[in-house]
Enzyme design. Structure first.
Site, PDB file in Angstrom:
ATOM      1  N   ASP A  68       0.651  -0.886   0.275  1.00 40.43           N
ATOM      2  CA  ASP A  68       0.183  -0.369   0.045  1.00 40.43           C
ATOM      3  C   ASP A  68       0.952   0.957  -0.321  1.00 40.43           C
ATOM      4  O   ASP A  68       1.494   1.490   0.670  1.00 40.43           O
ATOM      5  CB  ASP A  68      -1.225   0.142   1.329  1.00 40.43           C
ATOM      6  CG  ASP A  68      -2.408   0.776   0.470  1.00 40.43           C
ATOM      7  OD1 ASP A  68      -2.963   0.243  -0.166  1.00 40.43           O
ATOM      8  OD2 ASP A  68      -2.323   1.839   1.616  1.00 40.43           O
ATOM      9  N   ASP A 150       4.300   9.432 -11.460  1.00 42.11           N
ATOM     10  CA  ASP A 150       5.465   8.948 -11.182  1.00 42.11           C
ATOM     11  C   ASP A 150       6.245  10.982 -11.860  1.00 42.11           C
ATOM     12  O   ASP A 150       6.969  11.472 -12.086  1.00 42.11           O
ATOM     13  CB  ASP A 150       6.387   8.083 -12.152  1.00 42.11           C
ATOM     14  CG  ASP A 150       6.947   6.997 -11.536  1.00 42.11           C
ATOM     15  OD1 ASP A 150       6.544   7.266  -9.888  1.00 42.11           O
ATOM     16  OD2 ASP A 150       7.088   5.930 -11.749  1.00 42.11           O
ATOM     17  N   HIS A 175      10.349   5.031  -2.665  1.00 39.23           N
ATOM     18  CA  HIS A 175       9.956   4.063  -1.491  1.00 39.23           C
ATOM     19  C   HIS A 175       9.578   2.908  -0.989  1.00 39.23           C
ATOM     20  O   HIS A 175      10.014   2.105  -0.221  1.00 39.23           O
ATOM     21  CB  HIS A 175       8.151   4.814  -1.395  1.00 39.23           C
ATOM     22  CG  HIS A 175       7.685   4.958  -2.694  1.00 39.23           C
ATOM     23  ND1 HIS A 175       8.234   5.474  -3.623  1.00 39.23           N
ATOM     24  CD2 HIS A 175       6.334   4.412  -2.805  1.00 39.23           C
ATOM     25  CE1 HIS A 175       7.137   4.949  -4.785  1.00 39.23           C
ATOM     26  NE2 HIS A 175       6.197   4.400  -4.177  1.00 39.23           N
TER      27      HIS A 175
HETATM   28  P1  ITT Z   1      -4.059  -2.146  -5.430  1.00 41.62           P
HETATM   29  O1  ITT Z   1      -4.041  -1.830  -4.247  1.00 41.62           O
HETATM   30  O2  ITT Z   1      -4.572  -3.308  -5.973  1.00 41.62           O
HETATM   31  O3  ITT Z   1      -2.256  -3.122  -4.551  1.00 41.62           O
HETATM   32  P2  ITT Z   1      -3.737   0.307  -5.889  1.00 41.62           P
HETATM   33  O4  ITT Z   1      -2.906   1.545  -7.292  1.00 41.62           O
HETATM   34  O5  ITT Z   1      -5.899   0.892  -5.779  1.00 41.62           O
HETATM   35  O6  ITT Z   1      -3.677  -0.887  -6.526  1.00 41.62           O
HETATM   36  P3  ITT Z   1      -2.561   1.262  -3.887  1.00 41.62           P
HETATM   37  O7  ITT Z   1      -4.141   1.463  -2.515  1.00 41.62           O
HETATM   38  O8  ITT Z   1      -1.977   1.106  -3.197  1.00 41.62           O
HETATM   39  O9  ITT Z   1      -3.063   0.987  -4.869  1.00 41.62           O
HETATM   40  O10 ITT Z   1      -3.076   3.424  -4.484  1.00 41.62           O
HETATM   41  C1  ITT Z   1      -1.560   3.993  -4.576  1.00 41.62           C
HETATM   42  C2  ITT Z   1      -0.896   5.115  -6.033  1.00 41.62           C
HETATM   43  O11 ITT Z   1      -0.330   5.643  -4.819  1.00 41.62           O
HETATM   44  C3  ITT Z   1      -1.453   3.931  -7.010  1.00 41.62           C
HETATM   45  O12 ITT Z   1      -2.330   3.942  -7.862  1.00 41.62           O
HETATM   46  C4  ITT Z   1      -0.355   5.188  -7.519  1.00 41.62           C
HETATM   47  O13 ITT Z   1      -1.866   6.503  -7.965  1.00 41.62           O
HETATM   48  C5  ITT Z   1       0.282   6.129  -6.138  1.00 41.62           C
HETATM   49  N1  ITT Z   1       1.482   5.722  -6.360  1.00 41.62           N
HETATM   50  C6  ITT Z   1       2.112   4.576  -5.251  1.00 41.62           C
HETATM   51  N2  ITT Z   1       3.821   4.288  -5.564  1.00 41.62           N
HETATM   52  C7  ITT Z   1       3.905   5.013  -6.570  1.00 41.62           C
HETATM   53  C8  ITT Z   1       4.515   4.904  -7.968  1.00 41.62           C
HETATM   54  O14 ITT Z   1       5.606   3.870  -7.333  1.00 41.62           O
HETATM   55  N3  ITT Z   1       4.585   5.883  -8.448  1.00 41.62           N
HETATM   56  C9  ITT Z   1       3.539   6.768  -9.066  1.00 41.62           C
HETATM   57  N4  ITT Z   1       2.642   6.800  -7.964  1.00 41.62           N
HETATM   58  C10 ITT Z   1       2.101   5.867  -7.121  1.00 41.62           C
END
Ligand code: ITT
Length: 199
Positions: A68, A150, A175
């Protein structure tokens, strides 16, 4: 027989990165069944990572890893934070909304945060680690690699956005990369234990 780990994400960009981080492990990676969706009811990255790993592990009966993550912007009091995925319907909309909310604000500091959790097949949590990467929010997107926010996340030490970096550089400083540096040795030990138990 190689141990199986289910990668519990529905986000293709994140899936690619998780697979890359897990590449050196002697295990078989499986995808989460697409119909399984976990409601993210937690109030922290750690809680939500544990929820996703735990629920998918119980449904599949396999060791499961989940992430997450999100972007916390200082001038927006930490928003979008755990709501980063829910900030818009597409990556373009999420970026547009963030840039609109920040407007001409001079304080552009932000940080990406990530929690990674590994659950046992019974749903109990075996490992959880966290990572942080500090940067600045640009006024316009730059670069075409990666996913999510990104293109607007600039890392001053490397003079590049996450989307301008090679995947290998992002992997080493992000991260998610920080969380995996803490997680991988521990996961490796668990795999040795499981494999020992199987043979
Ligand atoms: P899952 O829960 O199915 O893994 P999700 O996209 O809903 O997919 P999250 O709830 O963890 O995942 O939300 C993370 C969001 O934060 C993701 O959709 C991106 O918009 C952003 N994010 C996280 N890591 C990132 C990264 O390395 N680069 C860019 N955006 C990122």
């Amino acid at each position: 027989m190689k141990p199986i780990i289910v990668v519990a994400t529905g986000n293709p960009g994140k899936l690619q990165e998780l697979q890359d981080h897990l590449q050196g492990l002697d295990c078989e990676l499986r995808l989460k069944p697409p119909e399984v969706e976990v409601e993210e009811t937690g109030t922290t990255f750690e809680e939500n990572a544990c929820l996703k790993a735990s629920q998918v592990a119980m449904i599949t009966g396999q060791w499961t890893i989940a992430d997450d993550s999100g972007l916390a912007v200082e001038a927006l009091n930490g928003a979008p934070g755990i709501y980063s995925a829910r900030y818009g319907d597409t990556d373009v909309q999420r970026i547009e909304r963030l840039l609109a909310e920040l407007g001409n604000e001079l304080d552009r500091q932000g940080q990406f945060l990530c929690a990674v959790a590994v659950a046992r097949p019974d749903g109990s949590i075996a490992i959880v680690t966290e990572g942080v990467c500090v940067g600045e929010i640009l006024r316009q997107p730059r670069g075409s690699h990666g996913f999510g926010y990104d293109p607007i996340f600039y890392v001053p030490a490397h003079h590049q956005t996450f989307a301008e970096m090679t995947p290998a550089l992002k992997r080493s400083i992000s991260h998610r990369g920080q969380a995996f540096q803490l997680l991988l040795p521990r996961l490796q030990s668990i795999l040795v234990e499981i494999t020992g138990g199987l043979s």
